[in-house]
Write an enzyme that holds these catalytic residues in place. Structure first.
Site: not given
Ligand code: NAD
Length: 366
Positions: A94, A194, A196, A198
């Site tokens: 990572k 959250g 975002g 996902v």
């Molecule tokens: P992203 O940045 O698109 O979304 C994260 C969301 O969380 C954002 O909308 C942000 O505003 C919100 N957020 C941040 N702090 C917060 C809080 N304190 N309370 C509520 N909401 C909050 O990220 P993503 O790509 O959707 O990934 C989300 C999680 O899943 C991460 O931990 C990431 O490591 C994990 N993940 C993602 C993937 C992927 O394919 N994108 C794969 C495996 C794991």
């Protein structure tokens, strides 16, 4: 909410790398610095027994470098287990870039980061994580082939997030089957924290099935957008952990299951996308087990994204990606049953399987 980190004050400072709480026999940790672009990044390579270390790059405004180091150590370790349990021939790695993705991310910085990735000659392969977009991976691709998650029109598998969300949905259904005797999520109260990349996609699956979805995010625009699109309820309270719910789905950052939250939580199932949801795996995993809360291990159910990017390396198609991701349902059931049978935490059960696969390969290799 805390970061994917143990707070800076708790991080042992005497031994900067090998003495870190999160250091777990990582093979290599690379500090990358470039004055001209302002790049400050750390690449963590945890284990490469099964193959090159693949894992996303996170850009985050860390409070300090200790938090960033701790985060990369924890996240890269999680990737080792994620690849192993999913049956992929990949190791765990990572990267973190220290800075605000909204204001400090430039094409020059991304390309410079790509050069550092390239200098590792393929031992580490990057992808996107929080703070990154497919377009950023396209920039990295200009300077190194050791990147996945690039645009479909550039030969990549595209945005992995919808596949990740599908895998989380499968894992959640499996946990429901195990806990409630049925995997139907209709009328279940699910809190998605959250929304975002996902989280939004997960909300779509859940609302399609008729679950009662409550969404929480620090971004008010996202909340109204996603609420309008899918009819999910916006959370307006200030202590999500005390709310009545069937399923808690952490999809923001990690370590939300911690000393402060764990005894308040009323959910019967925890199943979300965030990495490293348990602040301390052994301790918090055991408390959940005692309280009868089914925890679907994060690295198991959020593997859809890595399955998707692995397709870029192995050349398999969308159908195969979906088949492998759907299989997260079966693996989750196996892990939950094995944990119950052996009286161990679900996290331990999953880690044991992952570690066994790595050990077997190690033996075979030698
Ligand atoms: P992203 O940045 O698109 O979304 C994260 C969301 O969380 C954002 O909308 C942000 O505003 C919100 N957020 C941040 N702090 C917060 C809080 N304190 N309370 C509520 N909401 C909050 O990220 P993503 O790509 O959707 O990934 C989300 C999680 O899943 C991460 O931990 C990431 O490591 C994990 N993940 C993602 C993937 C992927 O394919 N994108 C794969 C495996 C794991």
């Amino acid at each position: 909410m805390t970061l994917d980190v143990i707070k800076a004050a708790e991080i042992k400072k005497a031994d900067p790398v090998f003495g870190q709480l999160s250091f777990d026999n990582h093979e290599q940790v690379v500090f990358c610095n470039d004055k001209d672009t302002g790049l400050k990044a750390i690449i963590g390579i945890h284990n490469t027994v099964l193959g090159p270390a693949l894992g996303g790059t996170r850009m985050w405004n860390y409070a300090n470098e200790w938090e960033a180091l701790n985060d990369v150590l924890r996240l890269s370790r999680g990737m080792t287990f994620k690849a192993a349990i999913t049956g992929l021939n990949l190791g765990g790695g990572k990267a973190v870039i220290i800075g605000d993705a909204k204001t400090q991310k430039t094409p020059e910085l991304m390309k410079k980061f790509g050069e550092f990735v390239h200098s590792l000659s393929g031992k580490y392969i990057t992808a996107e994580d929080v703070g990154m977009e497919t377009a950023d991976m396209d920039l990295v691709r200009e300077v190194t082939p050791y990147v996945t998650g690039i645009s479909e029109d550039k030969g990549g598998a595209g945005n992995p997030s919808p596949i990740t969300a599908y895998g989380v949905y499968m894992g959640m259904k499996a946990a429901a089957k195990f806990k409630f005797g049925s995997d139907i999520l209709e009328d279940k109260i699910v809190y998605v924290q959250g929304i975002g990349h996902v989280g939004e996609s997960l909300v779509e699956h859940l609302t399609n099935e008729g679950a009662k979805v409550v969404i929480a995010d620090i971004n008010p625009e996202r909340l109204s957008e996603v609420s309008q699109k899918y009819g999910a309820t916006i959370y307006t309270g200030n202590d999500i952990y005390s709310e009545k719910m069937d399923i808690y789905s952490p999809c923001a950052l990690g370590a939300t299951i911690n000393d402060e939250t764990i005894y308040k939580l009323k959910a019967q199932i925890i199943a979300g996308a965030a990495n490293n949801q348990l602040a301390t795996e052994d301790k918090h995993g055991a408390i959940l087990q005692e309280r009868g809360v089914v925890y679907a291990p994060d690295f198991l159910i959020n593997a859809g994204g890595i399955i998707n990017v692995y397709a870029e390396l192995e050349g398999y198609d969308k159908q195969e990606i979906m088949r492998k991701t759907e299989n997260i349902y079966n693996t989750t059931i196996e892990i939950l049953e094995s944990a119950a049978k052996n009286g161990i935490t679900t996290n331990h059960a999953a880690v044991n399987i992952a570690k066994n696969r790595i050990e077997e390969r190690k033996k075979a290799n030698s």
